[in-house]
Design a protein around this motif. Structure first.
Motif, PDB file in Angstrom:
ATOM      1  N   GLU A  21      46.063  40.196  45.759  1.00 15.02           N
ATOM      2  CA  GLU A  21      44.646  39.842  45.883  1.00 15.02           C
ATOM      3  C   GLU A  21      43.767  40.755  45.043  1.00 15.02           C
ATOM      4  O   GLU A  21      42.791  40.294  44.441  1.00 15.02           O
ATOM      5  N   SER A  22      44.103  42.037  44.956  1.00 15.86           N
ATOM      6  CA  SER A  22      43.271  42.942  44.156  1.00 15.86           C
ATOM      7  C   SER A  22      43.431  42.643  42.661  1.00 15.86           C
ATOM      8  O   SER A  22      42.467  42.753  41.899  1.00 15.86           O
ATOM      9  N   VAL A  23      44.628  42.254  42.249  1.00 13.58           N
ATOM     10  CA  VAL A  23      44.848  41.903  40.845  1.00 13.58           C
ATOM     11  C   VAL A  23      44.101  40.615  40.500  1.00 13.58           C
ATOM     12  O   VAL A  23      43.442  40.522  39.457  1.00 13.58           O
ATOM     13  N   LEU A  24      44.182  39.619  41.369  1.00 13.23           N
ATOM     14  CA  LEU A  24      43.467  38.362  41.132  1.00 13.23           C
ATOM     15  C   LEU A  24      41.958  38.588  41.115  1.00 13.23           C
ATOM     16  O   LEU A  24      41.236  37.969  40.324  1.00 13.23           O
ATOM     17  N   ALA A  25      41.489  39.488  41.978  1.00 14.65           N
ATOM     18  CA  ALA A  25      40.060  39.814  42.004  1.00 14.65           C
ATOM     19  C   ALA A  25      39.634  40.476  40.698  1.00 14.65           C
ATOM     20  O   ALA A  25      38.526  40.229  40.186  1.00 14.65           O
ATOM     21  N   LYS A  26      40.517  41.320  40.136  1.00 11.86           N
ATOM     22  CA  LYS A  26      40.223  41.960  38.852  1.00 11.86           C
ATOM     23  C   LYS A  26      40.149  40.911  37.746  1.00 11.86           C
ATOM     24  O   LYS A  26      39.295  40.996  36.843  1.00 11.86           O
TER      25      LYS A  26
END
Length: 222
Positions: A21-26
């Motif tokens: 989720e943090s990678v997709l948010a980035k």
């Protein structure tokens, strides 16, 4: 004490390992600010049957025009070639033989563009719409800390050609530094990107083919 606690909490948050989720948010953040990109590339096409790898090198350019993405790939080695995607049309220009192959993407534009913006201007949410995405940990690619993502295409026709794609996303900018498109029979194409420049000015003439009066334009099927 309150200030120290907040600083400790911020430091802990910054050191927290990335998640899907943090990678997709980035990637969402990068897509929201994306206007253009330029990068050097090395493409390696491996053919398992003959156990050979063909290597191509060049520069790729992207820019956002309204809601559309345009792309120009300038292949410099071993042979000069230009691949332009613009206004829903894909064109491949080979100056050596003075020929442009023209392909309409009207029937599969969504699939074409999902590959086109794979890590370059595409959001994390767009990625989830087109692929089943699995986070496979951190790797350093050419000194760039990156998140490794496995993609399984949701579209059956796409999956028949590329059953699995591995995407490495830079943790600092949400942009692809490497892609591996795995084909059937063990073949694959590995794309490596370097000298990535985001949102710089790219002249409009970059996104046009410099053909001559001798150039033939050919479309498959006539």
């Amino acid at each position: 004490m309150v200030g120290l606690t907040l600083l400790n909490a911020l430091a802990a948050a910054q050191q927290a390992p990335p998640t899907l989720e943090s990678v997709l948010a980035k990637m969402d953040e990068a897509a929201a600010h994306f206007q253009s990109a330029q990068a050097n590339f090395v493409f390696q096409q491996y053919q398992r049957v003959v156990d050979e790898t063909d290597t191509q090198k060049g520069t790729v350019y992207y820019r956002k025009v309204g809601k559309q993405i345009e792309m120009m790939a300038d292949f410099k080695e071993p042979d000069r070639k230009f691949v332009l995607y613009k206004e829903g049309k894909l064109e491949v220009y080979q100056p050596k033989i003075e020929q442009v192959m023209q392909y309409s993407t009207a029937n599969n534009r969504d699939q074409v563009e999902s590959f086109l913006v794979l890590g370059f201007g595409g959001s994390g949410q767009d990625l989830k719409r087109s692929f089943e995405v699995t986070y496979q940990g951190e790797e350093t690619i050419d000194n760039v800390p990156s998140a490794k993502l496995q993609l399984i295409p949701k579209n059956e026709k796409t999956r028949a050609n590329f059953p699995q794609i591995i995407l490495w996303i830079g943790l600092s900018n949400g942009i692809s530094v490497q892609q591996k498109l795995i084909q059937t029979q063990g073949d694959y194409r590995l794309a490596q990107y370097s000298a990535i420049h985001l949102n710089g000015k790219i002249g409009g003439d970059v996104f046009s083919l410099k053909t001559t009066g001798k150039t033939r334009f050919v479309s498959p099927g006539g």
